[in-house]
Design a protein around this motif. Sequence first.
Motif, mmCIF file in Angstrom:
data_model
loop_
_atom_site.group_PDB
_atom_site.id
_atom_site.type_symbol
_atom_site.label_atom_id
_atom_site.label_comp_id
_atom_site.label_asym_id
_atom_site.label_seq_id
_atom_site.Cartn_x
_atom_site.Cartn_y
_atom_site.Cartn_z
ATOM 1 N N LEU A 19 0.249 -7.598 -6.449
ATOM 2 C CA LEU A 19 1.642 -7.628 -6.013
ATOM 3 C C LEU A 19 1.986 -8.930 -5.323
ATOM 4 N N GLN A 20 1.071 -9.439 -4.536
ATOM 5 C CA GLN A 20 1.335 -10.688 -3.830
ATOM 6 C C GLN A 20 1.475 -11.832 -4.826
ATOM 7 N N ALA A 22 2.389 -11.588 -7.926
ATOM 8 C CA ALA A 22 3.557 -11.360 -8.769
ATOM 9 C C ALA A 22 4.864 -11.547 -8.011
ATOM 10 N N ARG A 24 6.371 -9.358 -6.187
ATOM 11 C CA ARG A 24 7.160 -8.137 -6.284
ATOM 12 C C ARG A 24 7.392 -7.539 -4.912
ATOM 13 N N THR A 25 8.489 -6.805 -4.791
ATOM 14 C CA THR A 25 8.760 -6.118 -3.539
ATOM 15 C C THR A 25 7.996 -4.801 -3.520
ATOM 16 N N GLN A 28 9.711 -2.224 -5.726
ATOM 17 C CA GLN A 28 9.440 -2.412 -7.155
ATOM 18 C C GLN A 28 8.030 -1.922 -7.496
ATOM 19 N N ALA A 29 7.094 -2.214 -6.622
ATOM 20 C CA ALA A 29 5.720 -1.783 -6.842
ATOM 21 C C ALA A 29 5.615 -0.265 -6.809
ATOM 22 N N SER A 32 6.766 1.131 -10.063
ATOM 23 C CA SER A 32 5.724 0.929 -11.070
ATOM 24 C C SER A 32 4.561 1.893 -10.882
ATOM 25 N N ARG A 70 12.139 -4.194 0.613
ATOM 26 C CA ARG A 70 12.925 -5.170 -0.143
ATOM 27 C C ARG A 70 12.363 -6.592 -0.115
ATOM 28 N N PRO A 72 9.489 -9.399 -0.689
ATOM 29 C CA PRO A 72 8.258 -9.557 -1.478
ATOM 30 C C PRO A 72 7.024 -9.606 -0.599
#
Length: 79
Positions: A19-20, A22, A24-25, A28-29, A32, A70, A72
């Motif tokens: 995640l870090q 990418a 992504r927040t 979002q993770a 997924s 929200r 990242p």
Amino acid sequence: MRTSHSAETSFPLDMDDILQLAGRTPLQALASAYAARLAAIRARADSMELADIGEQIAVLERICLRDGGRRPFGGADDE
């Protein structure tokens, strides 16, 4: 014995690292992770894999509840 199907559904990498990288927040993770859990259930994943995904979901839910999910991972504060 591992089949090719079970090898596709395993998650050998650490989720926080992914995640870090990418950007992504957490929210979002989390979305997924829910989708991954549904896919694992449909694929008849074993209980160990489902427990692993469940643990990831629990961590992400706590993060989202704490900061809104929200921003990242590893990102600077823009607020």
